[in-house]
Design a protein around this motif. Sequence first.
Motif, PDB file in Angstrom:
ATOM      1  N   ALA A  37       0.847  -1.185  -0.001  1.00 29.49           N
ATOM      2  CA  ALA A  37      -0.115  -0.107   0.104  1.00 29.49           C
ATOM      3  C   ALA A  37       0.976   1.158   0.011  1.00 29.49           C
ATOM      4  O   ALA A  37       0.577   2.376  -0.589  1.00 29.49           O
ATOM      5  N   GLU A  38       2.187   1.277   0.853  1.00 30.12           N
ATOM      6  CA  GLU A  38       2.889   2.217   0.882  1.00 30.12           C
ATOM      7  C   GLU A  38       3.491   2.465  -0.446  1.00 30.12           C
ATOM      8  O   GLU A  38       3.655   3.529  -1.023  1.00 30.12           O
ATOM      9  N   GLU A  39       3.854   1.424  -1.345  1.00 32.13           N
ATOM     10  CA  GLU A  39       4.585   1.452  -2.477  1.00 32.13           C
ATOM     11  C   GLU A  39       3.333   2.114  -3.355  1.00 32.13           C
ATOM     12  O   GLU A  39       3.851   3.011  -4.290  1.00 32.13           O
ATOM     13  N   GLU A  40       2.400   1.639  -3.463  1.00 30.43           N
ATOM     14  CA  GLU A  40       1.131   2.143  -4.286  1.00 30.43           C
ATOM     15  C   GLU A  40       1.062   3.569  -4.183  1.00 30.43           C
ATOM     16  O   GLU A  40       0.868   4.343  -5.117  1.00 30.43           O
ATOM     17  N   ALA A  41       1.049   4.097  -2.836  1.00 24.79           N
ATOM     18  CA  ALA A  41       0.613   5.386  -2.382  1.00 24.79           C
ATOM     19  C   ALA A  41       1.983   6.201  -2.995  1.00 24.79           C
ATOM     20  O   ALA A  41       1.690   7.394  -3.584  1.00 24.79           O
ATOM     21  N   GLU A  42       2.984   5.832  -2.818  1.00 25.20           N
ATOM     22  CA  GLU A  42       4.238   6.427  -3.203  1.00 25.20           C
ATOM     23  C   GLU A  42       4.280   6.588  -4.869  1.00 25.20           C
ATOM     24  O   GLU A  42       4.721   7.810  -5.245  1.00 25.20           O
ATOM     25  N   ARG A  43       3.873   5.631  -5.507  1.00 21.54           N
ATOM     26  CA  ARG A  43       3.931   5.561  -6.774  1.00 21.54           C
ATOM     27  C   ARG A  43       2.843   6.486  -7.321  1.00 21.54           C
ATOM     28  O   ARG A  43       3.152   7.307  -8.317  1.00 21.54           O
ATOM     29  N   ARG A  44       1.458   6.491  -6.644  1.00 24.88           N
ATOM     30  CA  ARG A  44       0.494   7.247  -7.217  1.00 24.88           C
ATOM     31  C   ARG A  44       0.897   8.840  -6.735  1.00 24.88           C
ATOM     32  O   ARG A  44       0.883   9.888  -7.624  1.00 24.88           O
ATOM     33  N   LYS A  45       1.629   8.923  -5.601  1.00 24.85           N
ATOM     34  CA  LYS A  45       1.989  10.386  -5.304  1.00 24.85           C
ATOM     35  C   LYS A  45       3.003  10.692  -6.310  1.00 24.85           C
ATOM     36  O   LYS A  45       2.986  12.093  -6.792  1.00 24.85           O
TER      37      LYS A  45
END
Length: 205
Positions: A37-45
Amino acid sequence: MSGVNGIVEMIERKTSEKVEEIIKKAEDYKAKRIAKAEEEAERRKQSIIDEARREAQALLKRYEASAKLRAKHRVLELKSKIMTEVLDEAVEKAKQVRTQPDYKVFLTRMVVEGADALEAPEMELAFPAGQEKVVSISELTKAVKKSTGRDVKLTLSKEPVNASAGVVVRTPDNRRWVDNTVEARVQRLENQLRDAVSRILFRQK
């Protein structure tokens, strides 16, 4: 009883181990989900940041292009204004030729040029009102013959031409003519004048 106790202890131990295993798997799964989720959030950010950067760059380019276009239009407007002012001043100076001491020479040259272009045996001269007195028909006839080598008959038009200076040379039937008034000559030379003024005022440094 010892056998029963042993079985109970074994069951409790295995149960505890199973619970710990389940808890560990759950925690591992939770950690992986959080990391994902953190990776996805970072990617989306980062994607949002990149998109915002692209939009900002596109907006900046559009603004720069618009600013350059406005500046270009402004330069063209100023250029046109200056050229118009210069040309208007040139026209006004040309109109003042009638007040110059050598205006008679100018009129004679305009008549000779017109007569030479028409190549007619008989021609009519139309001057601005009052300016027909500056030159005489006999002198003009001699000037035309001297320049062209032809005998011609020149007559004075009863109707003056609407101009500030110069002359209109035409055939008696009014089917052919040469407009050598100042206004007509300036109009014919306008494009050349504009090119010349443009080169003078806007030459590359």
